[in-house]
Design an enzyme around this catalytic site. Structure first.
Site, PDB file in Angstrom:
ATOM      1  N   LYS B  73       0.848  -1.199   0.000  1.00  0.00           N
ATOM      2  CA  LYS B  73       0.000   0.000   0.000  1.00  0.00           C
ATOM      3  C   LYS B  73       0.883   1.248   0.000  1.00  0.00           C
ATOM      4  O   LYS B  73       1.936   1.264   0.647  1.00  0.00           O
ATOM      5  CB  LYS B  73      -0.911  -0.019   1.228  1.00  0.00           C
ATOM      6  CG  LYS B  73      -2.016   1.043   1.206  1.00  0.00           C
ATOM      7  CD  LYS B  73      -2.930   0.894   2.430  1.00  0.00           C
ATOM      8  CE  LYS B  73      -4.038   1.933   2.443  1.00  0.00           C
ATOM      9  NZ  LYS B  73      -4.931   1.794   3.627  1.00  0.00           N
ATOM     10  N   SER B 148      -9.876   1.922   2.903  1.00  0.00           N
ATOM     11  CA  SER B 148      -8.991   2.638   2.013  1.00  0.00           C
ATOM     12  C   SER B 148      -8.005   1.745   1.258  1.00  0.00           C
ATOM     13  O   SER B 148      -7.411   2.194   0.275  1.00  0.00           O
ATOM     14  CB  SER B 148      -8.190   3.666   2.807  1.00  0.00           C
ATOM     15  OG  SER B 148      -7.342   3.007   3.736  1.00  0.00           O
ATOM     16  N   SER B 172     -10.093  -0.472   7.036  1.00  0.00           N
ATOM     17  CA  SER B 172      -9.512  -0.231   5.717  1.00  0.00           C
ATOM     18  C   SER B 172      -8.885  -1.449   5.041  1.00  0.00           C
ATOM     19  O   SER B 172      -8.598  -1.397   3.853  1.00  0.00           O
ATOM     20  CB  SER B 172      -8.452   0.871   5.798  1.00  0.00           C
ATOM     21  OG  SER B 172      -9.062   2.136   5.770  1.00  0.00           O
TER      22      SER B 172
END
Lengths: 472, 478
Positions: B73, B148, B172
């Site tokens: 990420k 997210s 997330s």
């Protein structure tokens, strides 16, 4: 109208840790700009602070040194504000749960209460280049560990404030917390000051004067503020709550920002650092490792050793000097003689050479031996001074020096008697003159005896023999 | 293909690490433009890493992740590789250091294919707030991935990596895993070092793993977990061995079903799928216990106050002075930070910064931040009560399946409320794992979450694994 000032202090002291408070960068003074900077103290994204346990330890020592309660539980908070010298845009400090609380220090026969001592990180510095029209940030100081000492508004005179700051500076040095070099900024003082009419007990509106870096500047800034605020009140005006800066060149203070412009720091618990727990056992261990504080030494010197207050004050003013004194009198408890020799002769050597008490080449044992030789009449008092100077320069022990320089007093009565006989024989006129009442001539005769007997002669013994023979 | 299978193939020299890596890179190159799961793809760096890994394999290295291609990420700092947080303000930011998890993955010989897309600064549940454009759900590219960690979950679902690192502050990792039909593990707070994870809300953030199955997540967690001297909030209690209970009998394990998680606002098909899973456990010998979390109704408010307050402070460092975007013209320092931040942050990030600063202002602190902290304590207490009676808790991961892009983004409050199923886990710092347990009438995956006691990841992994072996997953059709 006559006014009484009401003063409280916030003192920032840089702690003597090896590394910074939340990263591994060296904690030093000076050097090239941005030389001691890493991703953590420059606030790179993703980095986290890790508490330097040494800083926690020193803050606890400060607490004991300043007679505070050192708490088992303390925690860090964030103080949020934007400034280019603050790379994270928040300062990590202790707001809700400071490490030390409730201290008190007595100065000028007044108890000054310490509200709290907390740990926080220092910010960097901005360097302005007016020629180029640019400002640059130097982050070397970012993350230098500080304690902030906050007093209650208990001061009523400049004298109290100055003695207090000196006492704090000295105690922090004794405790090994801070080198207290105000001129280098390792100890900085903010003064909160208001005035109230004499006889009143209601505090006025205060001004805060930031970053004073000498005891003298503190005095001047306070005097200026008292007269400035008095003038305002006398004219029927009101003092505004604001932050002011002291200008050392002009001796005045200028407003920096008013209460309305003050930041809302939006404090909240620092989520990156777990709370600090110190067990009772750990606290006991720290307490046991504390050196005797200067005020206790002063008491010991004046009460147990019967030193004059002035002398005691001079000795404790420097911890290494005082440690040396203590070590010497422990071996040979001739308190006054050791004190005299150190305060006069040794201090002269130190001042002349620019060295400090940490740098001495000889040991407390050497000094004790020297004073004992003098007290025992092995050497004369004047010889002791000469020997000390040689010890200071060479580091040799006093016995060796005394022998080398032929300063051991002769107690050989026979030899002295012979010399006295010779002096009397050669100075019959003077002897007659003395006998007929001219006391002054005795000095001349003594001089003659010492001249022949040399420096090593025991002056007291020589005097006794001369007196006896001359009166026979 | 599961990590264990890939590992076997690599060890048997059926495929080289470089070949494996290139096959993923080709797939990314061909198909990611539709999905937009990566912000940066390390075409050269990944192959080099794979070649290094191959050398280690050739010299007998048997480390499970050696040569395994992963996606990371884009809020995890990677030395020398752009780390943007999907924000304009860090558009060109290249970290000078590796996050602790990256050091561990590098030491294990894992291969980093690239950095995945996300909601800007991990704030959001749709992965549509990225400065680099939104992420599309591989099951239906007209739908969101959730967020997210939408890029991370999409990259796993689409087969653009073997597994992925994400981060989970309020769901997330788990919610996008549910939306994308993959498995997402959020470890206990403190189990994985946060050093190098660009902070959103420091007290809630935790790096997590996305994979094809629970076992894959556990294997990656085994490598990245552990106390880190660089992170004071990391814990010695994280012991590893997260696959150790896989295959154990489920008999007698107690599963709590908190009734508030199955009430109003949860779609009936989600409720039904999760209850089916509950019945699977019952049939396997587990005991189902109805439990209660009365404070759940306050959880979303408390979560947004605490996380936004911390975010407001954490994001203050982006001022244009030291790194990242700086406005083109400003006459004073105040103007410089004002313009830099106004131009550099997106709307959602600004909304959170405003909310967070408001909650911390003197005068409002007690009403907002302090009350939120009280609710946090209450929720921790209610979880403790539940875990007196249960070994794990079973809940839906999200109230609905993935919605159409553009459908919800204009209503922030509605978006926030959709986090109801996941935020309490972060508030209490507990581990949780989400896995698909059904498909909706829209053919989109439905996720369920198993929540465990702190540092009891092995328990939820084993329960999750047992269910996964009984559940028939649909593959992404591409």
């Amino acid at each position: 109208m006559r006014y009484v000032p009401v003063i409280g202090l916030e003192i920032h002291a840089e702690m003597l840790t090896n590394s910074k408070v939340f990263c591994g960068c060296a904690n030093e003074f000076g050097g090239a700009q941005n030389d001691r900077v890493c991703p953590r103290c420059s606030g790179m994204p993703g980095t986290l602070p890790v508490v330097n346990q040494g800083a926690v330890m020193l803050a606890a020592r400060a607490g004991f040194a300043l007679e505070c309660t050192v708490n088992n539980y303390s925690a860090f908070d964030r103080k949020n504000y934007f400034y280019p010298d603050l790379p994270k845009a928040y300062q990590i400090t202790q707001f809700q749960y400071p490490i030390c609380t409730n201290g008190h220090i007595r100065v000028c026969d007044t108890d000054i209460r310490i509200n709290r001592i907390h740990i926080e990180e220092d910010a960097g510095k901005l360097v302005h280049d007016d020629y180029e029209g640019i400002s640059m940030a130097d982050y070397n100081r970012c993350g230098v560990p500080l304690i902030e000492i906050v007093t209650e508004p208990d001061f009523r005179t400049v004298e109290q404030v100055q003695r207090f700051v000196e006492e704090i500076a000295l105690r922090l040095k004794y405790a090994g917390v801070c080198d207290s070099r105000m001129e280098q900024g390792s100890l900085r003082v903010d003064v909160n000051i208001s005035i109230m009419p004499e006889g009143s007990s209601e505090f006025g509106t205060r001004a805060e004067i930031k970053n004073l870096n000498s005891v003298k500047a503190i005095g001047r800034a306070i005097e200026y503020e008292i007269s400035r605020q008095s003038e305002i009140l006398d004219k029927g005006g009101t003092v505004v709550q604001e932050t002011r800066r002291f200008n050392d060149n002009h001796g005045d203070t200028k407003a920096l920002r008013s209460k309305e412009e003050a930041h809302d720091y939006r404090y909240f618990p620092e989520p990156d650092i777990p709370p600090v727990y110190i067990s009772d056992e750990e606290l006991d261990e720290i307490r046991r490792s504390m050196p005797e504080m200067p005020n206790m030494r002063f008491k010991r010197y004046t009460e147990e050793y019967s030193l004059p207050a002035e002398d005691a004050g001079l000795i404790i003013a420097n911890k290494a000097f005082s440690d040396f004194y203590d070590a010497a009198v422990k071996i040979y408890p001739s308190y006054k003689q050791v004190s005299n020799l150190m305060l006069v002769e040794l201090n002269r050597c130190l001042n002349d050479s620019g060295l400090s008490a940490e740098d001495l080449k000889f040991s407390p044992e050497n000094l004790a031996a020297l004073v004992k030789m003098s007290d025992d009449g092995v050497i004369s008092k004047n010889a002791a001074k000469d020997i000390l100077r040689t010890m200071f320069e060479s580091g040799k022990d006093p016995e060796t020096i005394a022998k080398e320089q032929n300063l051991i007093m002769s107690n050989d009565t026979g030899e002295l008697e012979a010399i006295v006989d010779k002096v009397i024989a050669e100075n019959q006129d003077s002897v007659e003159s003395y006998k007929s009442g001219n006391q002054k001539v005795f000095g001349f005769l003594m001089g003659q005896v010492i001249r022949f007997a040399g420096k090593g002669a025991n002056p007291k013994l020589a005097k006794d023999i001369l007196m006896k023979k001359i009166n026979d | 293909m599961a990590i264990k299978e890939l590992h076997k193939k690599l060890a048997a020299h059926e495929i080289s690490a470089a070949e494996l890596c290139k096959s993923y890179l080709e797939k990314i190159k061909a198909s990611d433009p539709e999905i937009n799961s990566y912000i940066t793809v390390c075409y050269d760096g990944a192959v080099k890493q794979a070649e290094e890994a191959q050398k280690r394999i050739d010299s007998g290295c048997d480390d499970i992740l050696c040569g395994i291609p992963l996606s990371i990420k884009d809020n995890i700092c990677t030395k020398g590789v752009k780390t943007t947080c999907a924000s304009k303000i860090l558009e060109d930011f290249v970290p000078v250091y590796d996050a602790t998890v990256m050091e561990k993955l590098n030491a294990a010989g894992a291969v980093m294919l690239g950095k995945t897309n996300m909601d800007e600064f991990a704030m959001g549940g749709s992965s549509q707030t990225s400065y680099f454009g939104g992420v599309h759900n591989p099951f239906d590219t007209t739908r969101v991935t959730g967020g997210s960690s939408g890029g991370a979950c999409a990259s796993v679902a689409a087969g653009f990596c073997a597994a992925a690192l994400g981060s989970d502050t309020g769901g997330s990792v788990r919610q996008p895993a549910a939306f994308c039909g993959v498995t997402g593990l959020k470890p206990t707070y403190g189990a994985v070092s946060r050093y190098g994870l660009i902070a959103f809300a420091s007290g809630l953030d935790q790096i997590g793993v996305v994979g094809d199955c629970a076992e894959d997540c556990a294997l990656v967690l085994d490598v990245i977990h552990g106390k880190d001297p660089s992170d004071g909030t990391s814990s010695y209690l994280a012991k590893g061995n997260y696959t150790s209970r896989i295959g154990e009998s489920l008999k007698g394990r107690k599963i709590g079903l908190p009734k508030e998680f199955f009430g109003e606002g949860i779609s009936s098909e989600v409720r039904e799928s999760v209850m089916n899973a509950a019945n699977f456990y019952k049939d396997s010998g587990c005991e189902l216990i109805e439990v209660s979390m009365p404070s759940l109704k306050y959880a979303v408010s408390a979560y947004y106050l605490i996380s936004s307050a911390e975010a407001a402070s954490n994001l203050s460092r982006f001022d244009g002075i030291k790194y990242g975007y700086r406005t083109k013209d400003a006459d004073s320092y105040n103007e410089l930070i004002k313009k830099t931040r106004s131009e550099g942050f997106g709307d959602e990030v600004k909304r959170r910064i405003l909310l967070g600063n408001y909650a911390l202002c003197s005068g409002y602190y007690d009403a907002y931040y302090n009350n939120a902290s009280r609710i946090r304590k209450k929720i921790i207490g209610e979880y403790a009560d539940i875990f007196d009676k249960c070994d794990v808790i079973l809940t839906p991961t999200a109230p609905t399946t993935a919605y159409k892009i553009g459908q919800q983004e204009n209503d922030p409050v509605k978006m926030y409320l959709a986090d109801i199923c996941t935020v309490t886990v972060n508030i209490a710092g507990l581990p949780a794992i989400s896995t698909p347990c059904g498909y909706g009438s829209d053919n989109m995956p439905i996720g369920m979450s198993l929540v465990g006691r702190a540092f009891d990841e092995a328990q939820i992994v084993s329960l999750c694994d047992a269910y996964e072996k009984s559940f028939e997953r649909r593959e992404v059709k591409r």
